[in-house]
Design a protein around this motif. Structure first.
Motif, PDB file in Angstrom:
ATOM      1  N   ARG A 270       0.835  -1.213   0.000  1.00  0.00           N
ATOM      2  CA  ARG A 270       0.000   0.000   0.000  1.00  0.00           C
ATOM      3  C   ARG A 270       0.865   1.257   0.000  1.00  0.00           C
ATOM      4  O   ARG A 270       0.465   2.305  -0.530  1.00  0.00           O
ATOM      5  CB  ARG A 270      -0.915  -0.026   1.234  1.00  0.00           C
ATOM      6  CG  ARG A 270      -1.653   1.266   1.554  1.00  0.00           C
ATOM      7  CD  ARG A 270      -2.601   1.682   0.460  1.00  0.00           C
ATOM      8  NE  ARG A 270      -3.305   2.915   0.785  1.00  0.00           N
ATOM      9  CZ  ARG A 270      -2.788   4.129   0.664  1.00  0.00           C
ATOM     10  NH1 ARG A 270      -1.540   4.288   0.215  1.00  0.00           N
ATOM     11  NH2 ARG A 270      -3.505   5.201   0.971  1.00  0.00           N
ATOM     12  N   THR A 272       3.600   1.728  -1.665  1.00  0.00           N
ATOM     13  CA  THR A 272       4.397   1.812  -2.887  1.00  0.00           C
ATOM     14  C   THR A 272       4.451   3.253  -3.392  1.00  0.00           C
ATOM     15  O   THR A 272       3.448   3.964  -3.376  1.00  0.00           O
ATOM     16  CB  THR A 272       3.783   0.906  -3.981  1.00  0.00           C
ATOM     17  OG1 THR A 272       3.845  -0.451  -3.541  1.00  0.00           O
ATOM     18  CG2 THR A 272       4.511   1.042  -5.303  1.00  0.00           C
ATOM     19  N   VAL A 277       3.869   2.060  -9.120  1.00  0.00           N
ATOM     20  CA  VAL A 277       2.596   1.344  -9.044  1.00  0.00           C
ATOM     21  C   VAL A 277       2.316   0.520 -10.296  1.00  0.00           C
ATOM     22  O   VAL A 277       2.019  -0.686 -10.224  1.00  0.00           O
ATOM     23  CB  VAL A 277       1.435   2.319  -8.774  1.00  0.00           C
ATOM     24  CG1 VAL A 277       0.099   1.573  -8.812  1.00  0.00           C
ATOM     25  CG2 VAL A 277       1.603   2.987  -7.421  1.00  0.00           C
ATOM     26  N   LYS A 307      -3.096   1.762  -5.518  1.00  0.00           N
ATOM     27  CA  LYS A 307      -2.183   1.179  -4.536  1.00  0.00           C
ATOM     28  C   LYS A 307      -2.908   0.149  -3.664  1.00  0.00           C
ATOM     29  O   LYS A 307      -2.341  -0.888  -3.316  1.00  0.00           O
ATOM     30  CB  LYS A 307      -1.572   2.281  -3.665  1.00  0.00           C
ATOM     31  CG  LYS A 307      -0.648   3.227  -4.418  1.00  0.00           C
ATOM     32  CD  LYS A 307      -0.059   4.277  -3.493  1.00  0.00           C
ATOM     33  CE  LYS A 307       0.828   5.247  -4.261  1.00  0.00           C
ATOM     34  NZ  LYS A 307       1.429   6.275  -3.381  1.00  0.00           N
TER      35      LYS A 307
END
Length: 424
Positions: A270, A272, A277, A307
């Protein structure tokens, strides 16, 4: 003569096989020993491919996930995966791009680690008879007698050539010792490939880019035995910030829920970076490229939805759909501030409160920092909140007075890392 094709030489290559087309489109290709010949072999029908992992821990980590995903796609397209665990080679340790020798493990620890790795990969693959398998290179390496091994394979490897591989040369140029034991590792990995071909008709090895030299040795050894084998390496993944994928301040991001909770794993994905992404959606999820293309158009706050999709998809693959759904619900509750009925993300012994656990120790225990000194810097940087309140005192102790309803406290570091800690 083995052809060494790099990705730069393959930009205009148009594969005919579905498997190679998919791997290239999703970004898995770095190098291949012979793209055209491999493509032709894949067009003939299903093949058997393998990826190898030494048993240095009882879980694989995110750094291993890229070859696992490549192998998973091959299985989806009816090819047969072999997950090779190094019950034999773990006793030596791969020296590739390491500045020092790996610690030596005893047989009991190796066996414990092998069982943990099996539990990890069984969630990602169908290992039933005829679909896929796990193999252990101790099954054949333990059978060799030393002089017989040297006579059979030693003449096929020259020290001159082994010294040219980057993994060896970099160690020697740094004037770091390289033992004979480690130097033999690349011979053993080459023998693994030939043995897997002999036993299971395996023709393809997939590995990280740092394994190129070891993989080429196996391909060449097979050629000397009259077998056409192929090597396929994956790109070395770095994040948008330039750091190595899967490495955090507090260590590896483990795939096993016994090592890292499903929520902790979900939260890693989450968080990232925006620039990673789309690439990670292609590499680490099963989403169709058309859907990823749609998500790639999201910007700003909407990108957070992409995400969440990335985190939930990867967690579902590695930990299972139910664990992924629970982790997503935990995450949404935590980040919205409405966590009253949410399951805790971490559990710690109630006895810690009687010994007055410090805030810095708590930050380390839940994995938000790798050491007390790093945790101290987070507090000094005004990044730590306890139950929603900013904490600036690095000597702050956690007491029963901090416990909210349900024997829990909320702890956050920055905007992206949050935990709900329950004391039991």
């Amino acid at each position: 003569m083995t052809i060494h094709t790099t990705i730069d030489n393959s930009r205009n290559f148009r594969p005919k096989s579905e498997a190679l087309q998919l791997l290239i489109e999703r970004g898995f290709l770095h190098q291949c020993t012979d793209l055209e010949a491999l493509d032709a072999r894949l067009m003939e029908g299903p093949i058997t491919a393998y990826a190898g992992f030494d048993a240095t821990a009882d879980s694989l980590h995110v750094g291993h996930l890229l070859p696992l995903m490549a192998m998973r796609w091959l299985q989806k397209l009816d090819h047969k995966p072999i997950l090779l665990v190094g019950g034999g080679t773990t006793r030596i340790g791969d020296p590739s791009f390491r500045s020092e020798s790996r610690p030596m493990l005893d047989d009991a620890q190796i066996e414990h680690n092998l069982n943990g790795i099996r539990a990890t990969v069984e969630r990602l693959f169908d290992l039933s008879e005829g679909e896929g398998r796990m193999a252990n290179n101790a099954d054949w390496l333990d059978e060799f007698r030393f002089l017989e091994f040297l006579r059979e394979f030693g003449t096929h490897f020259t020290v001159n050539r082994m010294m040219t591989f980057d993994s060896v040369r970099s160690r020697l140029e740094a004037q770091q010792p390289l033992s004979v034991l480690e130097f033999c590792y690349m011979m053993l990995q080459a023998v693994d490939f030939v043995e897997l071909n002999k036993r299971f008709d395996c023709v393809l090895q997939i590995g990280g880019s740092d394994q190129w030299g070891n993989i080429v040795n196996g391909v060449d050894l097979g050629r000397r035995a009259g077998k056409q084998l192929f090597g396929f390496t994956l790109p070395l993944l770095t994040t948008a910030s330039g750091s190595k994928m899967g490495k955090t301040a507090d260590g590896a991001v483990w795939l096993s829920p016994e090592r890292l909770s499903s929520f902790g794993f979900w939260q890693f994905w989450r968080n990232t970076a925006d620039g990673d992404v789309v690439r990670f959606l292609k590499l680490f999820t099963d989403l169709p490229l058309a859907e990823i293309g749609r998500l790639s158009k999201l910007e700003g706050q909407e990108l957070n939805e992409a995400k969440k999709i990335l985190a939930t998809q990867v967690t579902s693959i590695v930990h299972g759909p139910e664990a992924a759904r629970a982790a997503m619900e935990q995450g949404e509750a935590l980040f919205s501030g409405n966590d009253e009925g949410t399951e805790p993300t971490h559990e710690l012994p109630l006895a810690l409160l009687s010994t007055r656990i410090g805030l810095l120790e708590l930050i380390v225990k839940i994995g938000f920092a790798g050491s007390n000194s790093e945790a101290r810097r987070l507090v000094q940087g005004s990044s730590v909140k306890l139950n929603g309140t900013l904490i600036l005192d690095e000597k702050r102790q956690i007491s029963e007075g901090d416990i909210r309803t349900g024997d829990r406290i909320s702890l956050s570091v920055g905007r992206k890392r949050k935990a709900l800690v329950q004391f039991k």
